[in-house]
Design an enzyme around this catalytic site. Sequence first.
Site, PDB file in Angstrom:
ATOM      1  CB  CYS A  21      42.398  59.751   6.240  1.00  0.00           C
ATOM      2  SG  CYS A  21      41.692  58.321   7.001  1.00  0.00           S
ATOM      3  CG  ASN A  74      39.649  60.262  17.862  1.00  0.00           C
ATOM      4  OD1 ASN A  74      40.338  61.052  18.692  1.00  0.00           O
ATOM      5  ND2 ASN A  74      40.397  59.461  17.169  1.00  0.00           N
ATOM      6  CB  SER A 102      45.571  51.060   7.872  1.00  0.00           C
ATOM      7  OG  SER A 102      45.333  50.912   9.212  1.00  0.00           O
ATOM      8  CB  CYS A 124      36.181  51.158  15.002  1.00  0.00           C
ATOM      9  SG  CYS A 124      36.132  52.137  13.235  1.00  0.00           S
ATOM     10  CB  CYS A 136      36.892  47.305  15.385  1.00  0.00           C
ATOM     11  SG  CYS A 136      37.883  46.382  14.131  1.00  0.00           S
ATOM     12  N   GLY A 157      36.267  51.182   5.826  1.00  0.00           N
ATOM     13  CA  GLY A 157      36.338  50.068   5.244  1.00  0.00           C
ATOM     14  C   GLY A 157      37.921  49.458   5.459  1.00  0.00           C
ATOM     15  CD  GLU A 158      41.394  45.476   6.280  1.00  0.00           C
ATOM     16  OE1 GLU A 158      41.352  45.763   7.372  1.00  0.00           O
ATOM     17  OE2 GLU A 158      42.190  45.191   5.473  1.00  0.00           O
ATOM     18  CB  SER A 167      44.198  48.189  13.294  1.00  0.00           C
ATOM     19  OG  SER A 167      44.217  49.239  12.318  1.00  0.00           O
ATOM     20  CG  LEU A 168      48.834  44.510  17.948  1.00  0.00           C
ATOM     21  CD1 LEU A 168      48.693  42.999  17.252  1.00  0.00           C
ATOM     22  CD2 LEU A 168      50.117  44.737  18.403  1.00  0.00           C
ATOM     23  CG  HIS A 169      43.651  48.385  17.936  1.00  0.00           C
ATOM     24  ND1 HIS A 169      44.506  49.728  17.881  1.00  0.00           N
ATOM     25  CD2 HIS A 169      43.119  48.696  16.692  1.00  0.00           C
ATOM     26  CE1 HIS A 169      44.096  50.429  16.568  1.00  0.00           C
ATOM     27  NE2 HIS A 169      43.343  49.784  16.124  1.00  0.00           N
TER      28      HIS A 169
END
Length: 353
Positions: A109, A297, A199, A123, A120, A168-169, A221-223
């Site tokens: 990852c 988490n 992602s 996060c 977010c 990061g994005e 990443s809908l959530h």
Amino acid sequence: MKQNLLDLNYEDLKFFLSEKIGVEEKKLNMRTQQIFNAVYQKGLNNFEKFTTIPIDLRKKLLNNISLNDSKIVETHESTDGTLKFLVEFFDGNKVECVYIPEKTRGTICVSSQVGCSLTCRFCRSGTQKLVKNLKASEIVSQIILVKDKLKDWGDQKIVSNIVFMGQGEPLLNQNLKKAVAILKDKNGLNYGNKKITVSTSGIASKIAEAANEIGTYLALSLHAPNDKLREEIMPINKKFKIKDLIKQLKYYTSVVKEPIFLEYVMLKGVNDTEECAKQLVKLMAQFPSKVNLIEFNSWPGVKFEPTERKDIEKFSRYIQDKGYMSFIRRSRGDDVLAACGQLRTTSVLKKNL
Ligand code: SAH
């Protein structure tokens, strides 16, 4: 400053060898292949070991090109075997990356930015302000360093899969494209489109370009299944609405011909109700997709709580009963803060003096 080799894709290196090193035209492909092979297949980090290349050329390379100049400065091992690495770049900035061993594969990852601009709410990476986009070499070096640590330079790939799910994005980093091209190159690391997952938090304006020029698996990443809730937990939704995302994701699947992975972190009492499951199914009906339900988490200072296991299972069953694919993702590495959404470093933006 010398050119970093890991910033060059195959075509760039060919050009560099021709223009800056003076390699003659008819040997260009051979030399480029030899260098890619040495760095990405044999894992060599020193031009002196490039024995397939004549000594005078090695000297020129040494004078003009730097190899991997990042290093692992800390390693943490979880009780489940997950490894978290702190990687330091040449400029002193640091990111974390994680290696997750599984029965049939090993996933790395990687991070795409130092810090993150998205904030977010659930996060931990979002609590570290954006410092910078990683260069292609800084992205690629995370994979090289971990492969090196695992002695993964044989035929069998211990690191079989790469996910851009660290800090990061990725779609806000214009260097992502080059990094992925280097990871995919057949002369080098040779990861296929189905071994890489990018992602995104939903940067709708960048999805079509990613479909055309990156072409790997895409995770969203809908959530949350509606704009109101999504906006509360993911401020980026104020800019890109779910409707815009669906339009772009339809396009992505039409080009890449693979379903989108929807990531959905289960937050107790927030997005785990039956009404949410119902709305989620309605979204899934609009384009090929699968949902990954992620256990939340926790991290110091966060206000959310994880949904109980039995309620995650109920939510998952609801989706499956409607005929869609839903998986529950086990959390890995959370004892060393290596799990999804737990990464952050102490790098801060240096003010111009
Ligand atoms: N910015 C990109 C890449 C990060 S991927 C993106 O948003 O997709 C990291 C994944 O972990 C995202 O799906 C993210 O929403 C999820 N995540 C963040 N915090 C989490 C937490 N505390 N528990 C579980 N998953 C989390």
